[in-house]
Design a protein around this motif. Structure first.
Motif, PDB file in Angstrom:
ATOM      1  N   ILE A 196      44.558  15.617   7.438  1.00  0.00           N
ATOM      2  CA  ILE A 196      45.213  16.801   7.880  1.00  0.00           C
ATOM      3  C   ILE A 196      45.308  16.682   9.313  1.00  0.00           C
ATOM      4  CG2 ILE A 196      44.695  19.331   8.141  1.00  0.00           C
ATOM      5  CD1 ILE A 196      43.197  19.272   5.357  1.00  0.00           C
ATOM      6  N   LEU A 197      44.348  16.445  10.133  1.00  0.00           N
ATOM      7  CA  LEU A 197      44.397  16.476  11.548  1.00  0.00           C
ATOM      8  C   LEU A 197      45.465  15.401  12.055  1.00  0.00           C
ATOM      9  CD1 LEU A 197      43.083  17.498  14.231  1.00  0.00           C
ATOM     10  CD2 LEU A 197      41.463  15.924  14.165  1.00  0.00           C
ATOM     11  N   ARG A 204      41.973  25.322   2.738  1.00  0.00           N
ATOM     12  CA  ARG A 204      42.372  24.396   1.445  1.00  0.00           C
ATOM     13  C   ARG A 204      41.326  24.112   0.559  1.00  0.00           C
ATOM     14  NH1 ARG A 204      46.671  20.084   3.927  1.00  0.00           N
ATOM     15  NH2 ARG A 204      47.477  21.169   5.443  1.00  0.00           N
ATOM     16  N   LYS A 205      40.085  24.382   0.986  1.00  0.00           N
ATOM     17  CA  LYS A 205      39.015  23.803   0.323  1.00  0.00           C
ATOM     18  C   LYS A 205      38.615  22.370   0.072  1.00  0.00           C
ATOM     19  CE  LYS A 205      38.745  27.999  -2.934  1.00  0.00           C
ATOM     20  NZ  LYS A 205      39.174  28.643  -2.063  1.00  0.00           N
ATOM     21  N   GLU A 232      39.030  23.328  15.825  1.00  0.00           N
ATOM     22  CA  GLU A 232      38.937  24.713  15.347  1.00  0.00           C
ATOM     23  C   GLU A 232      39.948  25.092  14.365  1.00  0.00           C
ATOM     24  OE1 GLU A 232      36.170  26.309  15.928  1.00  0.00           O
ATOM     25  OE2 GLU A 232      36.999  27.816  14.702  1.00  0.00           O
ATOM     26  N   LYS A 233      41.155  24.498  14.467  1.00  0.00           N
ATOM     27  CA  LYS A 233      42.140  24.536  13.677  1.00  0.00           C
ATOM     28  C   LYS A 233      41.905  24.080  12.401  1.00  0.00           C
ATOM     29  CE  LYS A 233      47.300  25.035  13.758  1.00  0.00           C
ATOM     30  NZ  LYS A 233      48.344  24.412  14.298  1.00  0.00           N
ATOM     31  N   LEU A 234      41.344  22.779  12.688  1.00  0.00           N
ATOM     32  CA  LEU A 234      41.017  21.924  11.393  1.00  0.00           C
ATOM     33  C   LEU A 234      39.994  22.712  10.457  1.00  0.00           C
ATOM     34  CD1 LEU A 234      41.525  19.194   9.769  1.00  0.00           C
ATOM     35  CD2 LEU A 234      39.702  18.127  11.131  1.00  0.00           C
ATOM     36  N   ARG A 235      38.826  23.127  11.235  1.00  0.00           N
ATOM     37  CA  ARG A 235      37.757  23.817  10.606  1.00  0.00           C
ATOM     38  C   ARG A 235      38.353  24.875   9.519  1.00  0.00           C
ATOM     39  NH1 ARG A 235      32.162  24.022  12.218  1.00  0.00           N
ATOM     40  NH2 ARG A 235      32.076  22.709  14.401  1.00  0.00           N
ATOM     41  N   LEU A 236      39.398  25.744  10.011  1.00  0.00           N
ATOM     42  CA  LEU A 236      39.958  26.668   9.424  1.00  0.00           C
ATOM     43  C   LEU A 236      40.724  26.172   8.296  1.00  0.00           C
ATOM     44  CD1 LEU A 236      40.990  29.347  12.283  1.00  0.00           C
ATOM     45  CD2 LEU A 236      39.100  29.646  10.638  1.00  0.00           C
TER      46      LEU A 236
END
Ligand SMILES: Nc1nc2c(ncn2[C@@H]2O[C@H](COP(=O)(O)OP(=O)(O)OP(=O)(O)O)[C@@H](O)[C@H]2O)c(=O)[nH]1
Ligand SMILES: [Mg+2]
Lengths: 303, 447
Positions: A80-81, A69-70, A60-64
């Motif tokens: 990122i993950l 960060r587009k 969920e955090k990665l989605r946001l």
């Protein structure tokens, strides 16, 4: 650090990757950040034993974050993950030996997680640095636990303090810490009996050990390492909570990472305890212990 | 957990009732809850996926739509299907050959050595003459551990430290033939399924000794990796069954389902403690309850029945139903519970959501027990019958008279009232459609 060990760690990791490599390679190489991508990511995390709650949270955090960060590319999102997980788990520093006193390390955990072997591996590490090491046979309960540690102590070239089977483990620690001072020992490494965290009286026993150590040498133990088997599932969370309640855990040791399990439960544990993973066990030999490499671990987890 | 899963499903499915057609979305939401619950119990991801697909059909069927409590109904279906998957019936150990050989294998730290001894104890109690064999020549102290445990159990143990595992096993069989031991139980070293050389060693032992049972010992706390290890061991060796260990903790034990699904082998026993007799036959239905977080009520009931006076229990049950449970009964309960084992074990078998926080911490060690006993015996009969009358001056008198503090007394009284509440809850759960759990098994004093 010993290079061959790093190599071995990498082969270990590579092996555990095998099954996923192909599928994920395709997953991350191209394509959009669609639901399928995030679902697959969730699956990968859960299959790595990161735990349902922590996995959902991370994705969920990665989605946001990707949106913010587009980020458009799967490879980028994955990075990122990786960084996120690595940052969560990093932060272990080599414990510093207090001046004029031994460094005291206590190993705790459920049955069979690898405490005794880890005690031996740690002893070996410190011996190689030229430190005087004392192992404490704090498992007075399990049959032949003392014999097991004794053999390891000989192999590691460490001293050993033991008592009769069945004696009070805190008495063994009392003896050991006194002996450590008298003998100018640098590092005291305490093995304890495996115990399920649901056994209140055994957790009390652990508290007592901790109190006795602190009484003989105020401020000790300096490190309380919770030893977690990499194959552990969600129960690892309960283990962490209960052990930490009994004796404040300062770090984790993740053992048996040379198997196919990826040990993701430490991510969930970290989420609660906020303590770093200090070492990983990658085999049964005395040299099979490595400082934890958060980045490699995170990558292997997602690979 | 069961309560919360049932509740969640209840909310999701309430709208289903009476509707002619179910919306895909409702069903998917319900299945998602089931999926998450199973994943949280550590059932393997892929196993869960297949399982949920299988459930779907029944979940959208008539029985759910018609039900007044569709949530409970779905849980019941999940429970039934889980039980079916794990084998429905208890699977017994097979001892054929002369002498019969039972071989244990598994990952490091899974509990083989302790399990070997427990199995031997179990079989010797049913009239066999087992021989334990220390075939773990790798882990320091392993043979010694087996020997010490065997000595404690007064069972024979064969060891030949320094020899190779295969040779040790062969010698042991010869000894068994000579001395009439049977079965021969082989404790092998823990190993990784990735370790070809070590797996070959097991293959050779198997080929030479032709064990009647080749049992994989699996730690119940194992997560997603259970399928990898189990299927690799099964492929290499052709397992005949599984023993699940460390089930005495609070683990939900989804690994049981994973292992069963990927190997197809029955789970024959479960290890439930460190003592050498802490091995029980595996019950698929109870395991299903446990995986769903419904607690292991059946085991609890069985234990209780083994340790309790039936007539007393029946009387007590009536008192409970009429809410006439007194502190005297409480004391008697504690005395009986102590014979049953650890309070923690017992509470661990109850559905987690049903156990009040305070009770989770209730400890019945010797010291505390003595304190409770002293407190209760310092009360007047009226006070024991009706703790509500215990006001502050009475509190001081009772505490002082028993050599305890008022806090101790307060804690006891609060635990007592919590326990009463617990009985009420469990009782009402029984009414809510889980009658089958205690069917024909009346008289359990906790209810
Ligand atoms: N493959 C592998 N095996 C390990 C590792 N660490 C420990 N083991 C093995 O795991 C088994 C259990 O290890 P122990 O060190 O005895 O575990 P413990 O926690 O002390 O066990 P108890 O004292 O019985 O609770 C042994 O067979 C070890 O050789 C590891 O990193 N990799
Ligand atoms: Mg040990």
């Amino acid at each position: 650090m010993n290079l061959s060990l790093v190599e071995r760690f990498k082969t270990g990791l590579a092996r555990s990757k095998e099954g996923f490599l192909r599928r994920l390679d395709h997953l991350f190489r191209g394509g959009e950040l669609d639901d399928e991508f995030y679902d697959d990511l969730e699956e990968t995390l859960i299959l790595g034993d990161v735990g349902v709650e922590a996995s959902l949270k991370l994705v969920e955090k990665l989605r946001l974050e990707s949106k913010r960060r587009k980020v458009r590319e799967r490879g980028q999102a994955r990075e990122i993950l990786v960084q996120e997980i690595a940052a969560l788990l990093a932060g272990a520093a080599e414990p510093v030996k207090p001046a004029g006193e031994p460094l005291v390390i206590l190993l705790v955990g459920v049955n069979g997680s690898g405490k005794t072997t880890t005690a031996a591996k740690l002893a070996h590490r410190y011996r190689q640095e030229g430190r005087e090491v004392l192992l404490v046979a704090g498992d007075t309960f399990r049959a032949a636990a003392v014999e097991q540690l004794q053999i390891w102590a000989e192999r590691a070239g460490a001293a050993l303090i033991k008592q009769q089977p069945g004696s009070d483990p805190s008495a063994v620690f009392f003896d050991a810490l006194q002996a450590a001072r008298a003998r100018h020992i640098d590092v005291v490494i305490g093995d304890t009996a495996g115990r399920l965290h649901t056994r209140t009286n055994l957790m009390e026993e652990l508290k007592k050990i901790n109190r006795v150590i602190d009484r003989v040498q105020p401020g000790a133990p300096h490190c309380v390492l919770l030893v977690i088997d990499a194959t552990t599932g969600h129960n690892g969370i309960a283990q962490a909570l209960h052990f930490n309640e009994a004796v404040p855990v300062t770090g984790l040791v993740l053992t048996k990472l040379d198997g196919t399990a990826r040990g993701g439960i430490v991510v969930g544990i970290q989420d609660i305890l906020k303590v770093p993973v200090c070492y990983v066990g990658i085999g049964e030999k005395i040299g099979d212990l490595l400082p934890f490499a958060a980045d490699d671990f995170a990558r292997a987890l997602l690979a | 957990m069961f309560a919360s899963l049932a509740e969640k499903l209840q909310n999701t499915l309430r709208r289903l009732r009476g509707k002619g057609k179910l919306s895909e979305k409702d069903v998917d939401l319900a299945l998602r809850e089931i999926r998450l619950a199973l994943l949280e119990a550590d059932v393997n991801f892929k196993v869960v996926k297949d399982f949920v697909v299988g459930i779907r059909e029944r979940a959208v069927g008539e029985e759910v739509r018609r039900s007044l409590t569709p949530g409970q109904q779905v849980v019941k279906i999940v429970h039934e299907e889980l039980t079916a998957l794990m084998g429905r019936e208890q699977s017994k150990i097979i001892l054929s050959g002369s002498p019969a050989v039972v071989m244990l294998a598994g990952l490091q730290g899974s509990g083989k050595t302790t399990t070997a001894v427990k199995l031997a104890v179990n079989l010797s109690r049913s009239g066999r003459k087992p021989l334990l064999v220390a075939a773990d020549t790798y882990r320091p102290g392993a043979a010694e551990q087996l020997q010490v445990l065997a000595d404690t159990a007064e069972l024979p143990c064969y060891r030949n430290d320094g020899a190779a595992p295969l040779q040790i096993c062969r010698e042991a069989v010869r000894l068994a033939e000579r001395e009439g031991y049977e079965p021969v139980i082989l404790d092998t070293a823990g190993r990784l399924h990735l370790d070809d050389a070590m797996m070959d060693e097991l293959k050779t032992i198997k080929a030479q000794l032709k064990p009647a049972e080749l049992l994989l010992v699996v730690d119940a706390m194992t997560g997603q990796d259970a399928v990898n290890a189990a299927s690799a061991f099964h492929e290499a060796l052709g397992l005949t069954g599984v023993i699940l260990t460390k089930l005495d903790g609070d683990v939900r034990g989804g690994a049981a389902l994973s292992v069963r699904t990927v190997t197809g082998c029955p789970i024959k026993f479960a290890g439930v403690g460190e003592k050498i007799d802490a091995l029980e036959p595996f019950h698929p239905e109870r395991m299903a309850s446990r995986i769903l977080g419904m607690g292991d009520l059946l085991t609890l009931i069985e234990k209780a029945e083994a340790g309790f006076d039936q007539e007393k229990a029946r009387q007590l049950e009536q008192k409970l139903r009429r809410q006439e449970f007194t502190l005297d009964d409480f004391l008697e309960q504690l005395q009986q519970v102590r014979q049953m084992g650890n309070m923690e074990d017992i509470l661990a078998m109850l559905p987690a959501a049903q156990v009040p926080k305070d009770l989770q911490r209730l400890q019945v060690d010797e010291k505390q027990f003595g304190r409770i006993e002293a407190l209760i015996t310092s009360m007047t009969p009226q006070e024991r019958n009706n703790p509500a009358i215990i006001n502050s001056s009475r509190r001081r008198r009772i505490a002082g008279g028993s050599g305890n503090t008022v806090q101790d007394l307060n804690r006891l009284l609060s635990q007592f009232s919590q326990m009463k509440k617990l009985f009420k809850q469990v009782g009402s759960m029984e009414k809510k459609g889980f009658k089958h759990i205690g069917k024909g098994k009346r008289g359990f004093p906790f209810f």
